[in-house]
Design an enzyme around this catalytic site. Structure first.
Site, PDB file in Angstrom:
ATOM      1  N   CYS A   1      -6.919 -15.038  10.300  1.00  0.00           N
ATOM      2  CA  CYS A   1      -5.999 -14.141  11.008  1.00  0.00           C
ATOM      3  C   CYS A   1      -6.289 -14.106  12.494  1.00  0.00           C
ATOM      4  CB  CYS A   1      -6.094 -12.750  10.420  1.00  0.00           C
ATOM      5  SG  CYS A   1      -7.781 -12.169  10.350  1.00  0.00           S
TER       6      CYS A   1
ATOM      7  N   GLU B   1      -4.432  -4.700   8.162  1.00  0.00           N
ATOM      8  CA  GLU B   1      -4.968  -5.803   8.964  1.00  0.00           C
ATOM      9  C   GLU B   1      -4.012  -6.962   8.775  1.00  0.00           C
ATOM     10  OE1 GLU B   1      -7.636  -5.606  10.802  1.00  0.00           O
ATOM     11  OE2 GLU B   1      -8.519  -3.747  10.060  1.00  0.00           O
TER      12      GLU B   1
ATOM     13  N   LYS C   1      -6.851  -5.399  -5.788  1.00  0.00           N
ATOM     14  CA  LYS C   1      -6.044  -6.540  -6.228  1.00  0.00           C
ATOM     15  C   LYS C   1      -6.277  -7.720  -5.301  1.00  0.00           C
ATOM     16  CE  LYS C   1      -2.079  -8.373  -5.505  1.00  0.00           C
ATOM     17  NZ  LYS C   1      -2.332  -9.805  -5.780  1.00  0.00           N
TER      18      LYS C   1
ATOM     19  N   GLU D   1       2.768 -17.061  13.679  1.00  0.00           N
ATOM     20  CA  GLU D   1       1.529 -17.514  13.061  1.00  0.00           C
ATOM     21  C   GLU D   1       1.818 -18.693  12.135  1.00  0.00           C
ATOM     22  OE1 GLU D   1      -0.193 -14.673  10.279  1.00  0.00           O
ATOM     23  OE2 GLU D   1      -2.062 -14.968  11.363  1.00  0.00           O
TER      24      GLU D   1
ATOM     25  N   GLY E   1       2.877  -6.064   4.977  1.00  0.00           N
ATOM     26  CA  GLY E   1       2.362  -4.870   5.659  1.00  0.00           C
ATOM     27  C   GLY E   1       3.463  -3.842   5.876  1.00  0.00           C
ATOM     28  N   SER E   2       4.660  -4.309   6.264  1.00  0.00           N
ATOM     29  CA  SER E   2       5.787  -3.390   6.460  1.00  0.00           C
ATOM     30  C   SER E   2       6.175  -2.723   5.147  1.00  0.00           C
ATOM     31  CB  SER E   2       7.010  -4.140   7.007  1.00  0.00           C
ATOM     32  OG  SER E   2       6.736  -4.610   8.292  1.00  0.00           O
ATOM     33  N   LYS E   3       6.159  -3.507   4.051  1.00  0.00           N
ATOM     34  CA  LYS E   3       6.490  -2.918   2.741  1.00  0.00           C
ATOM     35  C   LYS E   3       5.492  -1.832   2.381  1.00  0.00           C
ATOM     36  CE  LYS E   3       8.537  -6.824   0.311  1.00  0.00           C
ATOM     37  NZ  LYS E   3       8.369  -7.791  -0.768  1.00  0.00           N
TER      38      LYS E   3
ATOM     39  N   GLY F   1      -3.226  -8.825   5.078  1.00  0.00           N
ATOM     40  CA  GLY F   1      -2.272  -9.855   4.668  1.00  0.00           C
ATOM     41  C   GLY F   1      -1.215 -10.037   5.733  1.00  0.00           C
ATOM     42  N   SER F   2      -0.023 -10.413   5.287  1.00  0.00           N
ATOM     43  CA  SER F   2       1.030 -10.778   6.237  1.00  0.00           C
ATOM     44  C   SER F   2       1.779  -9.549   6.758  1.00  0.00           C
ATOM     45  CB  SER F   2       2.018 -11.710   5.543  1.00  0.00           C
ATOM     46  OG  SER F   2       2.647 -11.013   4.486  1.00  0.00           O
TER      47      SER F   2
ATOM     48  N   ASP G   1     -11.750 -22.555  -5.651  1.00  0.00           N
ATOM     49  CA  ASP G   1     -10.570 -21.698  -5.716  1.00  0.00           C
ATOM     50  C   ASP G   1      -9.806 -21.717  -4.396  1.00  0.00           C
ATOM     51  OD1 ASP G   1      -8.865 -19.993  -6.987  1.00  0.00           O
ATOM     52  OD2 ASP G   1     -10.175 -18.239  -6.919  1.00  0.00           O
TER      53      ASP G   1
HETATM   54  P1  NAP Z   1       0.491 -11.803   1.853  1.00  0.00           P
HETATM   55  O1  NAP Z   1       1.541 -12.616   1.238  1.00  0.00           O
HETATM   56  O2  NAP Z   1       0.872 -10.637   2.677  1.00  0.00           O
HETATM   57  O3  NAP Z   1      -0.439 -11.336   0.650  1.00  0.00           O
HETATM   58  C1  NAP Z   1      -1.518 -10.466   0.816  1.00  0.00           C
HETATM   59  C2  NAP Z   1      -1.741  -9.695  -0.463  1.00  0.00           C
HETATM   60  O4  NAP Z   1      -0.614  -8.850  -0.697  1.00  0.00           O
HETATM   61  C3  NAP Z   1      -1.868 -10.572  -1.692  1.00  0.00           C
HETATM   62  O5  NAP Z   1      -2.817 -10.016  -2.563  1.00  0.00           O
HETATM   63  C4  NAP Z   1      -0.474 -10.509  -2.284  1.00  0.00           C
HETATM   64  O6  NAP Z   1      -0.437 -10.812  -3.662  1.00  0.00           O
HETATM   65  C5  NAP Z   1      -0.132  -9.068  -2.006  1.00  0.00           C
HETATM   66  N1  NAP Z   1       1.299  -8.744  -2.077  1.00  0.00           N
HETATM   67  C6  NAP Z   1       2.362  -9.564  -1.908  1.00  0.00           C
HETATM   68  N2  NAP Z   1       3.515  -8.871  -2.083  1.00  0.00           N
HETATM   69  C7  NAP Z   1       3.174  -7.587  -2.345  1.00  0.00           C
HETATM   70  C8  NAP Z   1       3.907  -6.391  -2.620  1.00  0.00           C
HETATM   71  N3  NAP Z   1       5.252  -6.376  -2.665  1.00  0.00           N
HETATM   72  N4  NAP Z   1       3.236  -5.258  -2.844  1.00  0.00           N
HETATM   73  C9  NAP Z   1       1.897  -5.238  -2.809  1.00  0.00           C
HETATM   74  N5  NAP Z   1       1.131  -6.334  -2.588  1.00  0.00           N
HETATM   75  C10 NAP Z   1       1.768  -7.498  -2.347  1.00  0.00           C
HETATM   76  O7  NAP Z   1      -0.480 -12.643   2.773  1.00  0.00           O
HETATM   77  P2  NAP Z   1      -1.247 -13.984   2.382  1.00  0.00           P
HETATM   78  O8  NAP Z   1      -0.255 -15.074   2.467  1.00  0.00           O
HETATM   79  O9  NAP Z   1      -2.010 -13.798   1.137  1.00  0.00           O
HETATM   80  O10 NAP Z   1      -2.305 -14.066   3.587  1.00  0.00           O
HETATM   81  C11 NAP Z   1      -1.978 -14.610   4.799  1.00  0.00           C
HETATM   82  C12 NAP Z   1      -1.658 -13.544   5.824  1.00  0.00           C
HETATM   83  O11 NAP Z   1      -2.688 -12.550   5.884  1.00  0.00           O
HETATM   84  C13 NAP Z   1      -1.577 -14.085   7.215  1.00  0.00           C
HETATM   85  O12 NAP Z   1      -0.402 -13.611   7.834  1.00  0.00           O
HETATM   86  C14 NAP Z   1      -2.830 -13.566   7.922  1.00  0.00           C
HETATM   87  O13 NAP Z   1      -2.726 -13.395   9.288  1.00  0.00           O
HETATM   88  C15 NAP Z   1      -3.088 -12.295   7.243  1.00  0.00           C
HETATM   89  N6  NAP Z   1      -4.514 -11.985   7.288  1.00  0.00           N
HETATM   90  C16 NAP Z   1      -4.943 -11.044   8.153  1.00  0.00           C
HETATM   91  C17 NAP Z   1      -6.300 -10.731   8.232  1.00  0.00           C
HETATM   92  C18 NAP Z   1      -6.800  -9.682   9.172  1.00  0.00           C
HETATM   93  O14 NAP Z   1      -7.961  -9.325   9.109  1.00  0.00           O
HETATM   94  N7  NAP Z   1      -5.988  -9.143  10.044  1.00  0.00           N
HETATM   95  C19 NAP Z   1      -7.196 -11.396   7.413  1.00  0.00           C
HETATM   96  C20 NAP Z   1      -6.717 -12.358   6.533  1.00  0.00           C
HETATM   97  C21 NAP Z   1      -5.362 -12.644   6.481  1.00  0.00           C
HETATM   98  P3  NAP Z   1      -0.168 -12.310  -4.219  1.00  0.00           P
HETATM   99  O15 NAP Z   1      -0.470 -13.254  -3.106  1.00  0.00           O
HETATM  100  O16 NAP Z   1      -1.106 -12.416  -5.360  1.00  0.00           O
HETATM  101  O17 NAP Z   1       1.257 -12.375  -4.661  1.00  0.00           O
HETATM  102 MG    MG Z   2      -6.957 -21.150  -6.030  1.00  0.00          MG
END
Ligand code: NAP
Ligand code: MG
Length: 491
Positions: A286, A252, A177, A385, A235-237, A230-231, A91
């Site tokens: 991250c 995070e 989720k 990043e 995070g801001s949203k 996540g991103s 995956d």
């Molecule tokens: P992302 O786009 O922010 O997605 C993270 C999660 O948020 C996913 O489950 C995504 O769903 C969901 N999401 C997207 N839009 C949303 C919304 N409007 N409302 C609620 N949830 C929403 O980040 P990613 O691309 O998956 O991950 C990469 C980022 O995560 C990098 O910037 C990395 O630095 C950061 N990260 C940080 C850590 C830490 O511990 N600090 C650890 C891992 C990753 P879908 O993807 O299913 O659409």
């Molecule tokens: Mg996959």
């Protein structure tokens, strides 16, 4: 492989019957389809979590009783460790040994928080000394309520564990989720929770798009707390959505973490940790140390060793023996990282090695491990990043300059320093503006130690006892302990 939502202790398709594809990033094949939750499904999940919290008594169980479930989940994960690790590889793309380690670590996280849940029973009340003997007072910890947990794709099962384990230990109930591109193992976690008899509604898993299922969670009035990894933009949203009804949040987010290597460091050791710090998990970490600062005297030798060793990294399908670098997680991520490398070149950076799809890998989201030099300080390559196997490396001359360059970032997740001079290493560690600091290494992570960022890298701390505090409120209970009149109205 599971394909349905797990809501209120039952498996069900999405309310509109829609699904999304699961793609193996090593082969680009669609290997499965999973239900895409709607806002209606999320509402059912939140209501089930609400009932489990408000009515069915999950928060009223003793910590020891909840610990039994957590330990059973840990055992359930371990009993299927290799199988779950394999799902993670097909995956996410990561090499099997890394996935295997993640799965073991996820089980360990459930065990660790089982221990903390038990401690909640041993020390439930903290007496507070008051300056007025007519009163007694105590502080108690209570679970926050229903948690919406939203996680990324880089450590799918482990990120679920980092949130679900402390939340359940605290007595919260959860709607989880996972990221759409890596949903398989979150569903296995639900299956394991179901097998061990976790009461219905305590853990719900809703798979689907962030813009639909994720948005429905963060907008839901009956969710008390949002736990997100996540991103920054998402995070801001989340912070904005939480502002409306003052939801608790922990975030995070990303980083652009520095690794400072002094002249007295051993070159071989430095090269090993620099490589691990940016190439494990394909650099999709991250806390990856993606900005390397090397003191002038060591730079030329270190760079040539780094390039020489980086070229030897074995790339391939994560299921093959000896592979250290698998494909990136998705086509979109591959395109973004390639675009970031192209932008770095356009800004004046030099590609010392890598930078393109490896030869012989026409399918799969593969990318060579990449070392960039001459990266301008004001370019995105130095500041933003990339979240892929791409490291930027440059020189510094003095300790002061190293600290200034290291801290010159809007992020503050992690930072690393390598030196044989312990006092210097401690000085630099103290000067870093980051939540996680490594001395003479980069990346080792322990469930016992706090994890989280300064500045735009987030709010709150996961792991350790700090991770439990994320899911607890503090209540004071103050008692008027004498029968005396108060004397404000009745004299
Ligand atoms: P992302 O786009 O922010 O997605 C993270 C999660 O948020 C996913 O489950 C995504 O769903 C969901 N999401 C997207 N839009 C949303 C919304 N409007 N409302 C609620 N949830 C929403 O980040 P990613 O691309 O998956 O991950 C990469 C980022 O995560 C990098 O910037 C990395 O630095 C950061 N990260 C940080 C850590 C830490 O511990 N600090 C650890 C891992 C990753 P879908 O993807 O299913 O659409
Ligand atoms: Mg996959």
């Amino acid at each position: 492989m599971r394909s349905e939502l797990y809501i209120d202790g039952k498996w069900r398709p999405s309310s509109d019957g829609r699904t999304f594809d699961v793609v193996n990033p090593a082969t680009e094949e669609v290997i499965h389809r999973i239900a895409a939750a709607t806002a209606e499904d999320v509402d059912l999940a939140v209501k089930a979590a609400r009932r489990a919290f408000d009515r069915d008594g999950w928060p009223k169980l003793s910590g020891a009783q909840r610990a039994k479930y957590l330990r059973a989940i840990a055992e359930g994960i371990r009993a299927r460790q290799a199988e779950i690790a394999r799902l993670e590889v097909i995956d996410n793309g990561k090499p099997f040994p890394e996935a295997d380690w993640d799965v073991a670590d996820a089980a360990g996280c459930f065990d660790f928080y089982a221990g903390l849940a038990e401690q909640l029973d041993n020390n439930p009340e903290e007496p507070i000394a008051l300056p007025d003997a007519r009163f007694t007072s105590k502080a108690v910890k209570e679970p926050i309520g229903v948690v919406g947990a939203i996680i990324p794709w880089n450590y799918p099962l482990l990120m679920a564990a980092w949130k679900v384990a402390p939340a359940l230990a605290a007595g919260c109930t959860v709607v989880l989720k996972p990221a759409e591109v890596t949903s398989l193992t979150a569903l296995e976690l639900a299956a394991i929770a179901d097998d061990v008899g976790l009461p219905a509604g305590v853990l719900n898993v809703v798979t689907g798009a962030g813009s639909v299922a994720g948005q429905a969670i963060i907008d839901h009035r009956q969710v008390d707390k949002l736990a997100f990894t996540g991103s920054g933009p998402v995070g801001s949203k989340i912070m904005a959505a939480a502002a409306r009804d003052i939801k608790r949040i922990s975030l995070e987010l990303g980083g652009k973490s520095p690794f400072v290597v002094f002249d007295d460091a051993d070159i071989d050791e430095a090269v090993e940790w620099i490589m691990f710090g940016i190439f494990w998990n394909q650099g999709q970490v991250c806390s990856a140390t993606s900005r390397v600062l090397v003191q002038e005297g060591n730079y030329d030798r270190l760079l040539s060793r780094l390039v020489e060793e980086t070229k030897k990294i074995r790339i391939g399908n994560g299921l093959e023996d000896g592979v250290l670098l698998g494909p990136l997680v998705s086509k979109r991520q591959h395109q973004q990282v390639v675009a970031a490398i192209e932008a770095a070149k356009a800004a004046g950076a030099t590609v010392a090695c890598g930078g393109k799809r490896p030869e012989g890998f026409e399918t799969g989201y593969y990318l060579e491990p990449t070392v960039l030099t001459d990266v301008p300080l004001e370019s995105d390559a130095w500041r933003e990043e990339i979240f892929g196997p791409v490291v930027s490396i440059r020189t510094f001359s003095t300790e002061e300059e190293a600290i200034e360059l290291a801290n010159d970032s809007r992020f503050g997740l992690a930072a690393a320093v390598m030196s044989r001079d312990d006092r210097r290493a401690e000085r630099v560690a103290a000067a870093f503006r980051a939540g996680i600091v490594w001395i003479n290494c980069s990346q080792p992570t322990f469930t016992e130690a706090p994890w989280g960022g300064y500045k735009e890298s987030g709010i709150g701390r996961e792991l350790g006892r700090w991770g439990l505090d994320n899911y607890l409120e503090t209540k004071q209970i103050t008692r008027f302990a004498t029968g005396e009149k108060w004397g404000w109205y009745i004299k």
